[in-house]
Structures are given as C-alpha cells and as structure tokens.
Design a protein around this motif. Structure first.
Motif, short mmCIF file in Angstrom:
data_model
loop_
_atom_site.label_atom_id
_atom_site.label_comp_id
_atom_site.label_asym_id
_atom_site.label_seq_id
_atom_site.Cartn_x
_atom_site.Cartn_y
_atom_site.Cartn_z
N THR A 182 -0.71 73.97 -58.57
CA THR A 182 -1.48 74.64 -57.52
C THR A 182 -0.62 75.66 -56.78
N ASP A 187 -4.82 69.81 -53.60
CA ASP A 187 -5.36 69.39 -54.90
C ASP A 187 -6.57 68.47 -54.76
N ASN A 223 -6.25 80.07 -64.25
CA ASN A 223 -6.94 79.51 -63.09
C ASN A 223 -8.45 79.67 -63.28
N GLN A 256 -10.01 70.29 -54.30
CA GLN A 256 -10.50 71.25 -55.29
C GLN A 256 -11.71 70.67 -56.01
#
Length: 202
Positions: A71, A137, A172, A140
């Motif tokens: 990330t 994280d 991504n 997400q």
C-alpha cells in the motif's frame, strides 16, 4: 500520485473549539468546516471525514506506520521506513483552496486515528488538480475510497477546478477501477508501469 513536495506557508492559525471532541484544537484560519460529516461504511462502521489540520501530523505518521509495504508503494511509488518530516508537515498544512486534503478518522480507546487521506494539489493548469489517495489496508474495498474520491472532487469543483489528474501504478487495479466507474476519463497513457489519467467528474 503527488510526488513533488511544495512546502507552503499556511495562514495564521487560531485556537478554536472542536465541539465533536470537546477539546481545543489548533485550527487554521479559513478551515472549511462544511466539508466534515459522518459516513457509514459497507460493514456499518461509522467514520468521520473532515479537512486535514496541522495537528494531524502525528496521525499521518501513525497511519503510514500501519500501511503494508504494498500500500505504501502504491501511494508513494517508494517505501520508506518513515515519512520524512518535511513531507508530513507539507501534507498536514494546506491552504484549503489550491491545496486541500480530507481525512477519514475513527475513534479508538487510545484516541483518534486517521485511516484514510484524499487530496488534490495544484498543477501547471489553473483549473486542473492532481489527486492522490491512501487507505489503511483494513479499510480498502469497504466503500471509503468512493467517499474520499467524491469529497475531494466536490471540494475541488467548489474551488474552481474542472479537471483532475492522477498517476496510478498499473498494478493498482482497485484504484483504476474506482476512477473508471466514478469519473469520466478524458486521457489515459501508460509508461514504465504507471498509468497517467486525466478525468473529470461525472
């Protein structure tokens, strides 16, 4: 991604009362309180989104320290052990017009934690802003990216922007899908594993 560090002096600050937490905070003059609101994620969790403040500097450091290496790399195109002090200061101190950032925060027993940040920075074109986003994280894929994207674009439009630009790593996929679904893509180029996108709100 916003890689350049443009150190900017923010305007004089004043002590003001932040009613939600019941304690005095250092709030810059011109702080756009109207942007703040509570949001509910897909799993029912409630967060607060609001413009960034100078006192968020330690919260940005803590957020970075909680990010996975993947990330962190997707946001900064590099992985550092800690965010450089001058970066942190620049990120947390904006003028709320040409530079603006919006954070998502949660309340914990240890205090407030920032779990996501969206921002726009000026470009060489007066009506185009460069955007960047990062989410912890665990947040997400839960709807927070949509919230921050919409808040940042709406704030930019209210301040005279009409188009936005983003540099996104080709790997991504989540961010690329978000932009494809929520915005109108005007230009898209790929070079050295980076997708450069020019877009406008739908």
């Amino acid at each position: 991604m916003t890689r350049g560090i443009n150190l900017a002096l923010y305007r004089a600050v004043m002590f003001d009362e932040v009613e939600r937490h019941g304690i005095a905070k250092l709030v810059p003059d011109g702080y756009p309180r109207s942007i703040g609101r509570d949001v509910q994620l897909d799993n029912g969790e409630l967060l607060r989104v609001r413009p960034i403040r100078p006192d968020d500097e330690p919260r940005l450091v803590a957020l970075y320290d909680r990010l996975s290496r993947r990330t962190a790399y997707q946001r900064f195109f590099a992985v550092k052990r800690r965010l450089p002090t001058e970066w942190v200061h620049n990120f947390a101190n904006v003028d709320y017009r040409s530079r603006l950032a919006i954070v998502a925060e949660r309340e914990t027993v240890a205090g407030i934690e920032v779990v996501g940040v969206g921002r726009y920075e000026p470009t060489e074109h007066e009506t185009t802003g460069e955007v960047a986003f990062v989410l912890e994280d665990g947040y997400q894929g839960r709807g927070l990216g949509v919230v921050l994207l919409d808040e940042v674009l709406n704030a930019g439009i209210e301040r005279g922007l009409t188009r936005f630009r983003a540099d996104v790593l080709a790997e991504n996929h989540r961010m690329l899908r978000l932009l494809a679904h929520r915005t109108r893509i005007l230009e898209r180029t790929v070079a050295c594993g980076t997708v450069s996108i020019l877009f406008e709100p739908r």
